[in-house]
Design an enzyme around this catalytic site. Sequence first.
Site, short mmCIF file in Angstrom:
data_model
loop_
_atom_site.label_atom_id
_atom_site.label_comp_id
_atom_site.label_asym_id
_atom_site.label_seq_id
_atom_site.Cartn_x
_atom_site.Cartn_y
_atom_site.Cartn_z
N ASN A 28 7.45 2.44 11.56
CA ASN A 28 6.43 3.21 10.83
C ASN A 28 5.19 3.39 11.70
OD1 ASN A 28 4.74 4.43 8.99
ND2 ASN A 28 5.28 3.04 7.30
N TYR A 86 -3.47 1.34 10.57
CA TYR A 86 -3.96 -0.04 10.55
C TYR A 86 -4.74 -0.36 11.83
CZ TYR A 86 -0.48 -0.35 6.82
OH TYR A 86 0.25 -0.13 5.69
N ILE A 100 0.88 -1.16 0.00
CA ILE A 100 0.00 0.00 0.00
C ILE A 100 0.92 1.21 0.00
CG2 ILE A 100 -0.24 -0.16 2.51
CD1 ILE A 100 -2.94 1.34 2.20
N ALA A 101 0.59 2.18 -0.84
CA ALA A 101 1.40 3.39 -0.90
C ALA A 101 0.53 4.55 -1.36
CB ALA A 101 2.58 3.20 -1.85
N GLU A 141 2.53 -6.94 6.85
CA GLU A 141 3.74 -6.62 7.59
C GLU A 141 4.00 -5.13 7.43
OE1 GLU A 141 3.92 -9.07 5.16
OE2 GLU A 141 4.14 -10.89 6.34
#
Length: 149
Positions: free
Chosen positions: A113, A120, A74-75, A108
Amino acid sequence: MEYIKPLIRPMEERDIEEIAKIEEMCFAVPWTKSMFEEEMRNPDAHYLVAELAGIIVGYIGFWKVIDEGHITNIAVHPGFRRRGCGRELIAAMIARAKELGITAATLEVRVSNKTAISLYESFGFTASGIRRKYYSDNDEDALLMWLRL
């Protein structure tokens, strides 16, 4: 700053060039265009993009493995962060996973981060373990997280 909801749609071949650029901006060891092209041919891979005014600003991908969804990446483009795009992508991924009969999702994330971990957790993901030296660029550990759907 005014919130503009991005269009979330399935990734298409024509998106790969832009996705690869975002990937390079966001990750120390980015996936290549050919890796994304392979994912497009994988029947168990599902990718979504976030688009604002015709510009791709983010993406998320996951693999369906039996009844689990394994989030591969995901970015969000650095210039479009903190505008809700990541949140919209995760929500759309969860909805798609449920449509596919997935009962749990996993990912992961670098232990450093904290922003991503907090995002999340806001969806209900919980930490369930550590993958030691998971990231090859600096041997950083990864936090393993799960969400029951």
